[in-house]
Design a protein around this motif. Sequence first.
Motif, short mmCIF file in Angstrom:
data_model
loop_
_atom_site.label_atom_id
_atom_site.label_comp_id
_atom_site.label_asym_id
_atom_site.label_seq_id
_atom_site.Cartn_x
_atom_site.Cartn_y
_atom_site.Cartn_z
N LYS A 8 0.87 -1.18 0.00
CA LYS A 8 0.00 0.00 0.00
C LYS A 8 0.90 1.22 0.00
O LYS A 8 1.85 1.32 0.77
CB LYS A 8 -0.90 0.04 1.22
CG LYS A 8 -1.73 1.31 1.24
CD LYS A 8 -2.49 1.51 2.52
CE LYS A 8 -3.21 2.85 2.42
NZ LYS A 8 -3.49 3.41 3.70
N ILE A 9 0.58 2.17 -0.89
CA ILE A 9 1.28 3.45 -0.91
C ILE A 9 0.23 4.52 -0.64
O ILE A 9 -0.68 4.72 -1.45
CB ILE A 9 1.97 3.70 -2.26
CG1 ILE A 9 3.00 2.59 -2.52
CG2 ILE A 9 2.63 5.08 -2.28
CD1 ILE A 9 3.61 2.63 -3.89
N ALA A 10 0.33 5.18 0.50
CA ALA A 10 -0.63 6.21 0.87
C ALA A 10 -0.50 7.40 -0.08
O ALA A 10 0.61 7.80 -0.44
CB ALA A 10 -0.39 6.65 2.31
N SER A 11 -1.62 7.96 -0.48
CA SER A 11 -1.59 9.10 -1.40
C SER A 11 -0.79 10.25 -0.82
O SER A 11 -0.11 10.98 -1.55
CB SER A 11 -3.01 9.55 -1.76
OG SER A 11 -3.71 9.92 -0.60
N SER A 12 -0.80 10.39 0.49
CA SER A 12 -0.06 11.48 1.12
C SER A 12 1.45 11.31 0.98
O SER A 12 2.20 12.28 1.05
CB SER A 12 -0.42 11.58 2.61
OG SER A 12 -0.10 10.36 3.26
N SER A 13 1.91 10.09 0.74
CA SER A 13 3.35 9.87 0.63
C SER A 13 3.87 10.04 -0.79
O SER A 13 5.08 10.16 -1.00
CB SER A 13 3.73 8.48 1.15
OG SER A 13 3.31 7.49 0.23
N VAL A 14 2.98 10.07 -1.78
CA VAL A 14 3.43 10.16 -3.17
C VAL A 14 4.14 11.49 -3.42
O VAL A 14 5.27 11.51 -3.90
CB VAL A 14 2.26 9.96 -4.16
CG1 VAL A 14 2.71 10.22 -5.59
CG2 VAL A 14 1.71 8.55 -4.03
N GLU A 15 3.51 12.59 -3.08
CA GLU A 15 4.12 13.91 -3.32
C GLU A 15 5.47 14.02 -2.62
O GLU A 15 6.44 14.50 -3.21
CB GLU A 15 3.19 15.03 -2.82
CG GLU A 15 3.77 16.42 -2.95
CD GLU A 15 4.02 16.86 -4.39
OE1 GLU A 15 4.97 17.63 -4.62
OE2 GLU A 15 3.26 16.45 -5.29
N ALA A 16 5.55 13.57 -1.40
CA ALA A 16 6.79 13.68 -0.63
C ALA A 16 7.92 12.82 -1.19
O ALA A 16 9.09 13.12 -0.97
CB ALA A 16 6.53 13.31 0.83
N ASN A 17 7.57 11.76 -1.92
CA ASN A 17 8.59 10.81 -2.35
C ASN A 17 8.88 10.80 -3.86
O ASN A 17 9.76 10.05 -4.29
CB ASN A 17 8.21 9.40 -1.89
CG ASN A 17 8.30 9.28 -0.40
OD1 ASN A 17 9.36 9.44 0.18
ND2 ASN A 17 7.18 9.01 0.26
N LEU A 18 8.17 11.60 -4.64
CA LEU A 18 8.50 11.70 -6.07
C LEU A 18 9.91 12.27 -6.21
O LEU A 18 10.26 13.24 -5.56
CB LEU A 18 7.50 12.61 -6.80
CG LEU A 18 6.15 11.99 -7.11
CD1 LEU A 18 5.17 13.08 -7.56
CD2 LEU A 18 6.24 10.91 -8.17
N GLN A 19 10.71 11.65 -7.08
CA GLN A 19 12.10 12.07 -7.28
C GLN A 19 12.29 12.65 -8.68
O GLN A 19 11.80 12.08 -9.66
CB GLN A 19 13.04 10.86 -7.12
CG GLN A 19 12.99 10.21 -5.75
CD GLN A 19 13.52 11.12 -4.67
OE1 GLN A 19 14.58 11.72 -4.81
NE2 GLN A 19 12.76 11.23 -3.58
N ALA A 20 13.01 13.77 -8.75
CA ALA A 20 13.31 14.38 -10.05
C ALA A 20 14.05 13.39 -10.93
O ALA A 20 14.97 12.71 -10.48
CB ALA A 20 14.13 15.65 -9.86
N ALA A 21 13.63 13.29 -12.21
CA ALA A 21 14.25 12.34 -13.13
C ALA A 21 14.69 13.01 -14.43
O ALA A 21 14.99 12.33 -15.40
CB ALA A 21 13.27 11.20 -13.42
N GLY A 22 14.71 14.35 -14.47
CA GLY A 22 15.20 15.06 -15.64
C GLY A 22 14.18 15.19 -16.75
O GLY A 22 13.01 14.85 -16.58
N GLN A 23 14.64 15.67 -17.90
CA GLN A 23 13.76 15.88 -19.04
C GLN A 23 13.37 14.55 -19.69
O GLN A 23 14.17 13.63 -19.78
CB GLN A 23 14.44 16.76 -20.09
CG GLN A 23 13.49 17.14 -21.22
CD GLN A 23 14.14 17.97 -22.30
OE1 GLN A 23 15.06 17.50 -22.96
NE2 GLN A 23 13.66 19.19 -22.47
N ARG A 24 12.13 14.48 -20.15
CA ARG A 24 11.63 13.29 -20.84
C ARG A 24 12.47 13.06 -22.09
O ARG A 24 12.64 13.95 -22.92
CB ARG A 24 10.15 13.49 -21.20
CG ARG A 24 9.54 12.45 -22.13
CD ARG A 24 9.60 11.07 -21.54
NE ARG A 24 8.80 10.09 -22.23
CZ ARG A 24 9.20 9.38 -23.29
NH1 ARG A 24 10.37 9.58 -23.85
NH2 ARG A 24 8.41 8.46 -23.80
#
Length: 117
Positions: A8-24
């Motif tokens: 389970k991934i809580a919706s509240s944790s998604v924003e905090a844990n998204l990592q920058a991955a550069g340009q598409r």
Amino acid sequence: MGKTTMTKIASSSVEANLQAAGQRAGADSGDPQLRTLVAEHGAQGNIGFWECTPGGWPVVDRPDTEVAYILSGSGKITDDSTGDVNSIGAGDLVILPVGWTGRWDITDTVRKAYVIY
């Protein structure tokens, strides 16, 4: 046989844990910057969250299948085989099969949950 457990991934944790991955990769319009969160799980495939700022890029002969649920944002996906331009937004489910060729054009930062297999 070993036990398996759910993830389970809580919706509240998604924003905090998204990592920058550069340009598409392959971007040919705008400056589509990615942020990703790959889910740790015991299932097959690649599962996670993806976010992209406005911009566009082609996809040629997709090597795998992606199922994506759009959580927020908007854009258009063009299917080269039909010429159809499909608007996407929150609540839409998108399935891009192996071999699909088309184009993504993001107009308002899109966040999706995805499964790639």
